[in-house]
Design a protein around this motif. Structure first.
Motif, PDB file in Angstrom:
ATOM      1  N   PHE A 120       0.825  -1.178   0.000  1.00 39.53           N
ATOM      2  CA  PHE A 120       0.000   0.000   0.000  1.00 39.53           C
ATOM      3  C   PHE A 120       0.884   1.262   0.000  1.00 39.53           C
ATOM      4  O   PHE A 120       0.646   2.206  -0.769  1.00 39.53           O
ATOM      5  N   SER A 121       1.883   1.272   0.829  1.00 36.51           N
ATOM      6  CA  SER A 121       2.798   2.420   0.909  1.00 36.51           C
ATOM      7  C   SER A 121       3.526   2.601  -0.422  1.00 36.51           C
ATOM      8  O   SER A 121       3.698   3.730  -0.910  1.00 36.51           O
ATOM      9  N   PHE A 122       3.948   1.493  -1.017  1.00 38.53           N
ATOM     10  CA  PHE A 122       4.639   1.554  -2.309  1.00 38.53           C
ATOM     11  C   PHE A 122       3.717   2.134  -3.362  1.00 38.53           C
ATOM     12  O   PHE A 122       4.131   2.965  -4.181  1.00 38.53           O
ATOM     13  N   ALA A 123       2.429   1.693  -3.370  1.00 37.87           N
ATOM     14  CA  ALA A 123       1.465   2.180  -4.337  1.00 37.87           C
ATOM     15  C   ALA A 123       1.239   3.683  -4.146  1.00 37.87           C
ATOM     16  O   ALA A 123       1.134   4.447  -5.115  1.00 37.87           O
ATOM     17  N   VAL A 124       1.144   4.117  -2.879  1.00 41.16           N
ATOM     18  CA  VAL A 124       0.951   5.541  -2.609  1.00 41.16           C
ATOM     19  C   VAL A 124       2.164   6.322  -3.097  1.00 41.16           C
ATOM     20  O   VAL A 124       2.040   7.373  -3.733  1.00 41.16           O
ATOM     21  N   VAL A 125       3.348   5.834  -2.828  1.00 36.40           N
ATOM     22  CA  VAL A 125       4.584   6.528  -3.247  1.00 36.40           C
ATOM     23  C   VAL A 125       4.662   6.567  -4.761  1.00 36.40           C
ATOM     24  O   VAL A 125       4.982   7.601  -5.369  1.00 36.40           O
ATOM     25  N   VAL A 126       4.350   5.427  -5.433  1.00 35.53           N
ATOM     26  CA  VAL A 126       4.394   5.387  -6.896  1.00 35.53           C
ATOM     27  C   VAL A 126       3.367   6.352  -7.451  1.00 35.53           C
ATOM     28  O   VAL A 126       3.633   7.095  -8.398  1.00 35.53           O
ATOM     29  N   ILE A 150       2.265  13.290  -9.316  1.00 33.21           N
ATOM     30  CA  ILE A 150       2.461  14.648  -8.819  1.00 33.21           C
ATOM     31  C   ILE A 150       3.905  15.114  -9.034  1.00 33.21           C
ATOM     32  O   ILE A 150       4.150  16.163  -9.618  1.00 33.21           O
ATOM     33  N   LEU A 151       4.864  14.319  -8.574  1.00 28.18           N
ATOM     34  CA  LEU A 151       6.254  14.779  -8.633  1.00 28.18           C
ATOM     35  C   LEU A 151       6.856  14.679 -10.032  1.00 28.18           C
ATOM     36  O   LEU A 151       7.601  15.574 -10.443  1.00 28.18           O
ATOM     37  N   THR A 152       6.575  13.608 -10.742  1.00 27.57           N
ATOM     38  CA  THR A 152       7.174  13.433 -12.058  1.00 27.57           C
ATOM     39  C   THR A 152       6.791  14.573 -13.001  1.00 27.57           C
ATOM     40  O   THR A 152       7.678  15.119 -13.680  1.00 27.57           O
ATOM     41  N   PRO A 153       5.525  14.990 -13.109  1.00 26.37           N
ATOM     42  CA  PRO A 153       5.229  16.119 -13.995  1.00 26.37           C
ATOM     43  C   PRO A 153       5.924  17.405 -13.544  1.00 26.37           C
ATOM     44  O   PRO A 153       6.385  18.188 -14.382  1.00 26.37           O
ATOM     45  N   ARG A 154       5.995  17.616 -12.235  1.00 22.97           N
ATOM     46  CA  ARG A 154       6.691  18.825 -11.753  1.00 22.97           C
ATOM     47  C   ARG A 154       8.174  18.756 -12.089  1.00 22.97           C
ATOM     48  O   ARG A 154       8.769  19.756 -12.493  1.00 22.97           O
ATOM     49  N   ILE A 155       8.752  17.600 -11.890  1.00 28.07           N
ATOM     50  CA  ILE A 155      10.177  17.428 -12.217  1.00 28.07           C
ATOM     51  C   ILE A 155      10.376  17.604 -13.713  1.00 28.07           C
ATOM     52  O   ILE A 155      11.325  18.277 -14.151  1.00 28.07           O
ATOM     53  N   GLN A 156       9.479  17.004 -14.512  1.00 32.97           N
ATOM     54  CA  GLN A 156       9.560  17.125 -15.976  1.00 32.97           C
ATOM     55  C   GLN A 156       9.435  18.604 -16.379  1.00 32.97           C
ATOM     56  O   GLN A 156      10.167  19.087 -17.245  1.00 32.97           O
ATOM     57  N   LYS A 157       8.480  19.281 -15.751  1.00 34.12           N
ATOM     58  CA  LYS A 157       8.263  20.696 -16.057  1.00 34.12           C
ATOM     59  C   LYS A 157       9.507  21.516 -15.694  1.00 34.12           C
ATOM     60  O   LYS A 157       9.964  22.361 -16.467  1.00 34.12           O
ATOM     61  N   THR A 158      10.048  21.273 -14.530  1.00 35.08           N
ATOM     62  CA  THR A 158      11.254  21.979 -14.085  1.00 35.08           C
ATOM     63  C   THR A 158      12.410  21.687 -15.028  1.00 35.08           C
ATOM     64  O   THR A 158      13.164  22.598 -15.408  1.00 35.08           O
TER      65      THR A 158
END
Length: 181
Positions: free
Chosen positions: A28-34, A40-48
């Protein structure tokens, strides 16, 4: 239950196998992190990263444009410098020509002035010579008249007579000088 007890016994006995609740919480924790990282983070990182890439590429483009502009300005500066050198050379040549022309004009003026001075000196000498000759004739005439009056014993005060005698004497003197030469 036996099975659960067997599994419990087996789990207790196998230290490499995690407990089931740990496995469920971990998944469950892994799924939440993924989900959190993937959504959320990948698009922001991609945008940055995209913004940084654009900024870097824009900076490179600006640097290339600035370098091209600097090259153009350098070429323009070199062209202007070359033109300035050519203009300076032309001005130097003109100054030399003008100097030579002025020098020639001054030399010509000096020669003209020297000729004028020489001619004036010759004219003055000739005038002085004529004046001296006139004074000399008058003096010779006076002395001749006095001498002739003493020799003859009579006064030769008559001016017309004196002049004729002096003129005849001077003509004879000039003729004798001309014969000697």
């Amino acid at each position: 239950m036996k099975l659960a007890a067997a599994l419990l016994a087996e789990e207790a006995s196998n230290p490499l196998m995690p407990h089931t609740y740990e496995l469920v919480v971990g998944i469950f924790s892994f799924a939440v992190v993924v989900f959190f990282v993937g959504r959320i983070l990948t698009p922001r990182i991609q945008k940055t990263l995209a913004e940084r890439t654009e900024a870097i590429e824009g900076g490179i483009k600006k640097a290339e444009d600035a370098q091209a502009e600097a090259q153009a300005v350098l070429k323009q500066y070199r062209d202007q410098l070359q033109e300035a050198r050519q203009e300076a050379a032309r001005l130097r040549d003109e100054a030399r020509e003008q100097g030579a022309r002025i020098k020639a004009e001054l030399r010509e003026e000096a020669q003209v002035e020297a000729r004028r001075i020489i001619e004036a000196a010759h004219a003055q000498i000739e005038a002085d010579k004529q004046q001296a000759l006139t004074q000399l004739r008058a003096e010779i005439g006076r002395l001749s008249t006095d001498l002739a009056g003493r020799i003859v014993g009579e006064s030769l005060e008559d001016e017309a007579r004196q002049r004729r005698i002096v003129d005849r004497f001077l003509e004879e003197l000039e003729n004798s000088d001309a014969a000697v030469r």
